[in-house]
Each structure stands twice: as structure tokens, then as C-alpha cells.
Enzyme design. Structure first.
Site, PDB file in Angstrom:
ATOM      1  N   ASP A  55      35.273  37.052  43.235  1.00 43.99           N
ATOM      2  CA  ASP A  55      36.090  36.155  42.414  1.00 43.99           C
ATOM      3  C   ASP A  55      35.295  34.914  42.024  1.00 43.99           C
ATOM      4  O   ASP A  55      34.879  34.135  42.893  1.00 43.99           O
ATOM      5  CB  ASP A  55      37.348  35.760  43.203  1.00 43.99           C
ATOM      6  CG  ASP A  55      38.410  35.135  42.309  1.00 43.99           C
ATOM      7  OD1 ASP A  55      38.157  34.989  41.102  1.00 43.99           O
ATOM      8  OD2 ASP A  55      39.489  34.793  42.824  1.00 43.99           O
ATOM      9  N   ASP A  56      35.082  34.743  40.742  1.00 40.85           N
ATOM     10  CA  ASP A  56      34.364  33.575  40.204  1.00 40.85           C
ATOM     11  C   ASP A  56      32.882  33.543  40.587  1.00 40.85           C
ATOM     12  O   ASP A  56      32.260  32.469  40.573  1.00 40.85           O
ATOM     13  CB  ASP A  56      35.008  32.238  40.630  1.00 40.85           C
ATOM     14  CG  ASP A  56      36.388  32.015  40.030  1.00 40.85           C
ATOM     15  OD1 ASP A  56      36.910  32.937  39.387  1.00 40.85           O
ATOM     16  OD2 ASP A  56      36.942  30.914  40.215  1.00 40.85           O
ATOM     17  N   CYS A  95      41.014  35.029  35.872  1.00 42.77           N
ATOM     18  CA  CYS A  95      41.389  36.092  36.816  1.00 42.77           C
ATOM     19  C   CYS A  95      42.369  37.138  36.303  1.00 42.77           C
ATOM     20  O   CYS A  95      42.051  38.323  36.243  1.00 42.77           O
ATOM     21  CB  CYS A  95      41.975  35.472  38.077  1.00 42.77           C
ATOM     22  SG  CYS A  95      40.843  34.388  38.918  1.00 42.77           S
ATOM     23  N   ARG A  99      41.508  41.115  35.550  1.00 44.01           N
ATOM     24  CA  ARG A  99      41.916  42.167  36.494  1.00 44.01           C
ATOM     25  C   ARG A  99      42.792  43.208  35.785  1.00 44.01           C
ATOM     26  O   ARG A  99      42.731  44.408  36.090  1.00 44.01           O
ATOM     27  CB  ARG A  99      42.640  41.546  37.684  1.00 44.01           C
ATOM     28  CG  ARG A  99      41.642  40.883  38.624  1.00 44.01           C
ATOM     29  CD  ARG A  99      42.221  39.736  39.413  1.00 44.01           C
ATOM     30  NE  ARG A  99      41.136  38.867  39.848  1.00 44.01           N
ATOM     31  CZ  ARG A  99      40.451  39.008  40.974  1.00 44.01           C
ATOM     32  NH1 ARG A  99      40.766  39.954  41.818  1.00 44.01           N
ATOM     33  NH2 ARG A  99      39.445  38.198  41.260  1.00 44.01           N
ATOM     34  N   LYS A 152      42.413  40.271  46.710  1.00 47.45           N
ATOM     35  CA  LYS A 152      43.182  39.560  45.684  1.00 47.45           C
ATOM     36  C   LYS A 152      43.719  40.549  44.644  1.00 47.45           C
ATOM     37  O   LYS A 152      43.005  41.429  44.185  1.00 47.45           O
ATOM     38  CB  LYS A 152      42.267  38.540  45.008  1.00 47.45           C
ATOM     39  CG  LYS A 152      42.921  37.797  43.859  1.00 47.45           C
ATOM     40  CD  LYS A 152      42.035  36.645  43.411  1.00 47.45           C
ATOM     41  CE  LYS A 152      42.564  35.996  42.141  1.00 47.45           C
ATOM     42  NZ  LYS A 152      41.761  34.826  41.764  1.00 47.45           N
ATOM     43  N   HIS A 154      46.615  39.538  41.931  1.00 51.28           N
ATOM     44  CA  HIS A 154      46.811  38.635  40.789  1.00 51.28           C
ATOM     45  C   HIS A 154      47.321  39.310  39.520  1.00 51.28           C
ATOM     46  O   HIS A 154      47.016  38.886  38.400  1.00 51.28           O
ATOM     47  CB  HIS A 154      45.527  37.833  40.490  1.00 51.28           C
ATOM     48  CG  HIS A 154      45.847  36.426  40.070  1.00 51.28           C
ATOM     49  ND1 HIS A 154      44.884  35.463  39.819  1.00 51.28           N
ATOM     50  CD2 HIS A 154      47.046  35.820  39.858  1.00 51.28           C
ATOM     51  CE1 HIS A 154      45.473  34.339  39.463  1.00 51.28           C
ATOM     52  NE2 HIS A 154      46.783  34.538  39.476  1.00 51.28           N
ATOM     53  N   SER A 177      45.495  33.791  43.604  1.00 50.05           N
ATOM     54  CA  SER A 177      44.298  32.996  43.911  1.00 50.05           C
ATOM     55  C   SER A 177      44.481  32.199  45.193  1.00 50.05           C
ATOM     56  O   SER A 177      45.590  31.789  45.535  1.00 50.05           O
ATOM     57  CB  SER A 177      43.988  32.031  42.761  1.00 50.05           C
ATOM     58  OG  SER A 177      43.646  32.766  41.627  1.00 50.05           O
ATOM     59  N   HIS A 257      35.900  32.046  44.994  1.00 51.91           N
ATOM     60  CA  HIS A 257      36.815  31.155  44.266  1.00 51.91           C
ATOM     61  C   HIS A 257      37.086  29.947  45.168  1.00 51.91           C
ATOM     62  O   HIS A 257      37.276  30.094  46.369  1.00 51.91           O
ATOM     63  CB  HIS A 257      38.111  31.936  43.997  1.00 51.91           C
ATOM     64  CG  HIS A 257      39.110  31.275  43.105  1.00 51.91           C
ATOM     65  ND1 HIS A 257      39.816  30.153  43.485  1.00 51.91           N
ATOM     66  CD2 HIS A 257      39.540  31.578  41.853  1.00 51.91           C
ATOM     67  CE1 HIS A 257      40.631  29.806  42.503  1.00 51.91           C
ATOM     68  NE2 HIS A 257      40.487  30.653  41.502  1.00 51.91           N
ATOM     69  N   ASP A 309      35.029  39.031  38.717  1.00 47.91           N
ATOM     70  CA  ASP A 309      36.115  39.027  37.724  1.00 47.91           C
ATOM     71  C   ASP A 309      35.870  38.106  36.535  1.00 47.91           C
ATOM     72  O   ASP A 309      36.422  38.300  35.463  1.00 47.91           O
ATOM     73  CB  ASP A 309      37.455  38.667  38.390  1.00 47.91           C
ATOM     74  CG  ASP A 309      37.522  37.206  38.810  1.00 47.91           C
ATOM     75  OD1 ASP A 309      36.471  36.605  39.129  1.00 47.91           O
ATOM     76  OD2 ASP A 309      38.633  36.643  38.831  1.00 47.91           O
ATOM     77  N   ASN A 310      35.085  37.051  36.748  1.00 51.94           N
ATOM     78  CA  ASN A 310      34.751  36.121  35.643  1.00 51.94           C
ATOM     79  C   ASN A 310      33.616  35.228  36.107  1.00 51.94           C
ATOM     80  O   ASN A 310      33.216  35.264  37.276  1.00 51.94           O
ATOM     81  CB  ASN A 310      35.974  35.303  35.194  1.00 51.94           C
ATOM     82  CG  ASN A 310      36.682  34.585  36.316  1.00 51.94           C
ATOM     83  OD1 ASN A 310      37.792  34.940  36.693  1.00 51.94           O
ATOM     84  ND2 ASN A 310      36.054  33.578  36.892  1.00 51.94           N
ATOM     85  N   LYS A 330      33.308  30.247  33.708  1.00 50.66           N
ATOM     86  CA  LYS A 330      34.711  30.663  33.763  1.00 50.66           C
ATOM     87  C   LYS A 330      35.552  29.933  32.723  1.00 50.66           C
ATOM     88  O   LYS A 330      35.385  28.732  32.517  1.00 50.66           O
ATOM     89  CB  LYS A 330      35.256  30.345  35.158  1.00 50.66           C
ATOM     90  CG  LYS A 330      36.736  30.584  35.343  1.00 50.66           C
ATOM     91  CD  LYS A 330      37.155  30.279  36.772  1.00 50.66           C
ATOM     92  CE  LYS A 330      38.639  30.526  36.972  1.00 50.66           C
ATOM     93  NZ  LYS A 330      39.044  30.437  38.373  1.00 50.66           N
TER      94      LYS A 330
END
Ligand code: MG
Length: 486
Positions: A55-56, A95, A99, A152, A154, A177, A257, A309-310, A330
Site C-alpha cells: 500500500d503506497d 486505494c 483495488r 487491506k 477497501h 486504510s 501506508h 496499489d498506487n 499518489k
């Protein structure tokens, strides 16, 4: 008659060629043999699937993707044994829509999992991924797979939107998150940044996020110091319990994240600071998952994909990651927001290579579905291509373009090596710039998007505009699933 030396050469060559033809004529490859060869190739392809999603995590945050101080030996080894993809994209720069794209193989604008009102789902959001969507997990279920989501989600925290309602047999994780359900407001006193420097930010109790098993909350707040470690342990348990039958595992870490947390074994270790600690712990977990596959004798029979994811949350200053040489991060439609460090690993069937062709998380739906023989839904527009030829046959990627949406608006389009920005906006600012003549970059020559070449290449802009027109002709926007809250 005298035969010259060169003539002898010709006679010899002709005779050898004739003999070869004769041999081939006497020994034709039977249909069965041709089929057998194809069957052998099929048989060697992996049968189990694991997606590890960070994540991130930014494009530049692994040592194999150029980070000078974050140590990721397990991911680096995975990259050297498998395919390291340098032009691999997610479907959105934040996010929830990213996803949704991975799960459905579709741009989130088609199913309403992106919005101009709220960029992601929140704990007070009413909705989630619609039941009318077909997920990658549902595809695997049709082929008889056991499926698990760990980490996660989301895509909606109410029961009807949780992984167990979208094709997963089981779920263990924080449903959104790790900075949500905050018990003190981020923006006061002293504003956003002062909070992230405060002592409260280091306390897990500040983020009252639930940890769920299937549809039940089992811990609140989730102990985020041990969350990466516990996700890894769950993944290993799932692999060991299902080693006799085909499985699909989606392991989506909540970190790196912000807020960053690492377990005792990792906190304070990385020269990159706490951000490095969390990435190094994820890397350690990846090593443990691969070891579990080896110990179960499944490493030659499992395809493992690692990506994020980003892009990095640059707003978080030193606690955010790095997009390396890519621009921005992001929340933006610059490359740093949506191009991710990606690795495909399947020793025995994927040959080590660096792949510079274009790929996307949306392609996993199509690729996995084809590999298990489940038809792709034909009643809707799909956005994935089959990556099988690149993974197993050393052929070109069928993906030649990429669409960069922010909310339900198309900001930029990549066609081949060129990317045109029609709209630009800083990730967390309101000002929007419409470009009558789009900004144009050659991403092969200028991956940092520094040198606008629009004036020199009107013909390329024309070509990209034609691709946009074709895209728009098939576009039906889904109703906004993210807007209703409270
Ligand atoms: Mg993210």
C-alpha cells in the site's frame, strides 16, 4: 567433366537439404505430438496464484528498483529469478479505485468505484463494490479454487461488500486504510502536518481500525505493530492448509501506508528510517511466503505477483515513499502515481527477464482466468489483456495503451511510448488545468516527464486523440459508489 570446388559445395548442400526433406517426410510430426508439445507447455504453467499487494509503496522503494538505502533482498531475488516489469500500472492513483480495478479487470469509472466527491471509501461510507461486478476471486471459484483475502480490502466494509461476499472463502484483515477511524482529528490543532509529527501519531490507539476475521471484528484497534507479521503468518498457514488443492491467495498489506508501524524485530533497523523498517518487514514476509511455497513443494507450481496499489504518499514528507525517477506520486496521474515496481515469479515456467512492455493490474483478471480456463465476462467492457504470451512465451505484451483517470475524468492517455496529459492537477489541490494542446512526453526517452514535445509531434497527439475517441465510444460510467457517507 571437371567439377569445380564451389560446385562440389553446392552439390553437397543440395544433397544434405534433400536428405533432410526426405527425413522430415518420413517422420512427420503427428497431430498427437503437436498437441503433446502444447500440453507440456500448459502442464508446466503454474496452477496456484498469489498476489502480494503493498500500500503506497513507490516505484523507487525497492533496492532492485533503485532505492539506495532500503534493503529488500527477498524481492530483489524474486526479481532476478522472475520477470521485473518496469512499465506496469495500476488502474488509479489512490486505494479504492486501484483495488477495484485489480479485482474486476475493469477501469473503476465503469463500475462507479471512483468519484469526484470522495476519492476513496471511508468508515462511514454506505456502499462498496457492487454485486453485479465479477471479481478475479469469483473467476477462480468457478475453476474450483480455494480463495483467501488477507490484509487491506477497501472495497466496502459492510457484510455485502466484504471479500467473503466477493468470491473469497475467507478474510483476515483491516477492511480499509490504517489511518482511518482516527480518534483525534488530523487537521487540528496545528494542521495536518503537525499531527503527523505528534506523539499521538505513534500510538496505535489513535487509529481505531478493526481487524476482522471473515465478517466479525476480532480486535479493535488492530495492533498495527504486528500487523505485517500476522498477515504473513496467515498467508503461510493458508498455503500449508491448501497445498493439496489449487488456491488463489490475495495478500494485501496495509503498510507502508502512513501511519507507519513495524514490529520490534524491524523497528529502528533500516537506514531509511521507519518507512524503510516497514518495507524491509514486508520484504522479509515475502521471503517467508516463498520459503513456505518451496517447503510445500509448490514453488514450481505457483505464480507469485508482487506490486503496489498506487504511488508514494509524498504529502507525508519523510514518512512517505519515493517514486524514484518518476514524476509526482499518489493521487496524481503523473507516472509516479500509477506506475508500480512489479515482479512476476514462477521458477520453472517464467524465465528471468526485465520486461519493458506495458502491463496493468487489470490484466491479472484476464491472464488468470485464461490460465484456469474460465471465460471472461462477455456482457460488459473489460480492460485487461492476457499477459500469458509475455510470461511464458517471451512474446510482446498485447497492452499498448493506458488510461489515467482521476475520479470519472480522463486526465491522460499513454499510447506506446507516448503519453498525453489533457488535464493536470496536483494530487491534493483543487486547481485543475485543462490543456487545449495536451502536454506530450516520450516515456521511453523521458520517464520523468520533464520535456514537453507536443509542439514537435502534432501527428502523435492526433493519434492519441483517436484512441480517446474510440475509448469514449464504449464508455458507460457506473453510478458513483463512493459519494454517499454519514
Ligand atoms: Mg494506497
Amino acid at each position: 567433366m571437371k567439377i569445380e570446388k564451389y560446385q562440389w559445395k553446392n552439390i553437397r548442400a543440395t544433397t544434405l537439404f534433400g536428405l533432410a526433406l526426405l527425413f522430415m517426410a518420413c517422420n512427420p510430426k503427428t497431430e498427437a505430438q503437436v498437441e503433446k508439445t502444447a500440453e507440456t507447455v500448459e502442464a508446466q504453467k503454474p496452477k496456484n496464484f498469489v498476489i502480494i499487494f503493498a500500500d503506497d509503496l513507490g516505484y523507487g522503494d525497492l533496492s532492485s528498483f533503485g532505492h539506495p538505502t532500503i534493503r529488500t533482498p527477498h524481492l530483489d531475488q524474486m526479481a532476478s529469478e522472475g520477470q521485473k516489469w518496469t512499465n506496469f500500472y495500476v488502474g488509479a492513483s489512490v486505494c479504492t479505485p486501484s483495488r477495484a480495478a485489480l479485482m474486476t479487470g475493469r477501469l473503476p469509472v465503469r463500475n462507479g468505484m471512483t468519484s469526484n466527491v470522495n476519492r476513496v471509501l471511508f468508515p462511514d461510507s454506505h456502499n462498496g463494490l457492487p454485486q453485479t461486478e465479477v471479481t478475479i476471486a469469483e473467476q477462480m471459484k468457478k475453476a474450483g479454487y480455494t480463495t483467501a483475502a488477507i490484509g487491506k480490502w477497501h472495497l466496502g466494509h459492510k457484510e455485502e461488500y466484504l471479500p467473503t461476499s466477493h468470491g473469497f472463502d475467507s478474510y483476515f484483515g483491516i477492511p480499509y486504510s490504517n489511518d482511518m477511524d482516527n480518534v483525534i482529528p488530523f487537521r487540528s490543532p496545528g494542521g495536518y502536518f503537525s499531527f503527523w509529527k505528534s506523539e499521538e501519531r505513534k500510538d496505535i490507539n489513535t487509529f481505531n481500525v478493526p481487524l476482522m476475521r471473515n465478517t466479525e471484528i476480532i480486535e479493535r484497534p488492530a495492533d498495527q505493530h504486528t500487523i505485517t507479521k500476522r498477515y504473513t503468518e496467515e498467508a503461510i498457514k493458508f498455503i500449508n492448509e491448501n497445498k493439496e488443492k489449487p488456491f488463489f491467495l490475495y495478500l494485501a498489506h496495509n503498510l507502508p501506508h502512513v501511519p507507519l508501524f513495524a514490529s520490534k524485530e524491524f523497528e529502528g533497523n533500516s537506514p531509511r528510517g521507519l518507512y524503510g523498517d516497514t518495507v524491509e518487514e514486508i520484504d522479509h514476509g515475502v521471503g517467508q511466503v516463498l520459503d513456505a511455497l518451496k517447503a510445500a513443494g509448490l514453488d514450481k507450481n505457483t505464480l507469485v505477483v508482487f506490486t503496489s496499489d498506487n504511488g508514494p504518499w509524498l504529502l507525508m514528507n519523510q514518512e512517505g515513499g519515493s517514486a524514484g525517477l518518476l514524476r509526482n506520486g499518489k493521487g496524481s496521474t503523473w507516472e509516479g502515481g500509477m506506475r508500480e515496481p512489479t515482479i512476476f515469479w514462477a521458477p520453472g515456467s517464467i524465465k528471468p527477464a526485465i520486461i519493458t512492455d506495458i502491463g496493468s493490474t487489470m490484466d491479472l483478471f484476464t491472464t488468470f482466468s485464461n490460465m484456469v480456463g474460465v471465460p471472461i465476462p462477455s456482457d460488459r467492457v473489460m480492460d485487461g489483456v492476457d499477459l500469458d504470451p509475455v510470461l511464458f512465451e517471451e512474446k510482446e505484451s498485447a497492452r499498448k495503451d493506458m488510461f489515467y483517470y482521476r475520479g470519472d475524468r480522463l486526465f491522460a492517455v499513454r499510447v506506446g511510448e507516448y503519453k498525453a496529459h489533457f488535464i493536470t492537477q496536483e494530487p491534493y489541490e483543487q486547481e485543475v488545468t485543462q490543456h487545449e494542446t495536451p502536454l506530450l512526453y516520450n516515456l521511453n526517452i523521458d520517464p520523468s516527464e520533464k520535456f514537453d514535445i507536443a509542439a514537435e509531434h502534432p501527428e502523435i497527439i492526433q493519434k492519441i486523440r483517436a484512441v480517446v475517441e474510440q475509448h469514449n465510444a464504449k464508455l458507460v460510467k457506473g453510478p458513483d459508489m463512493l459519494k454517499d457517507r454519514g
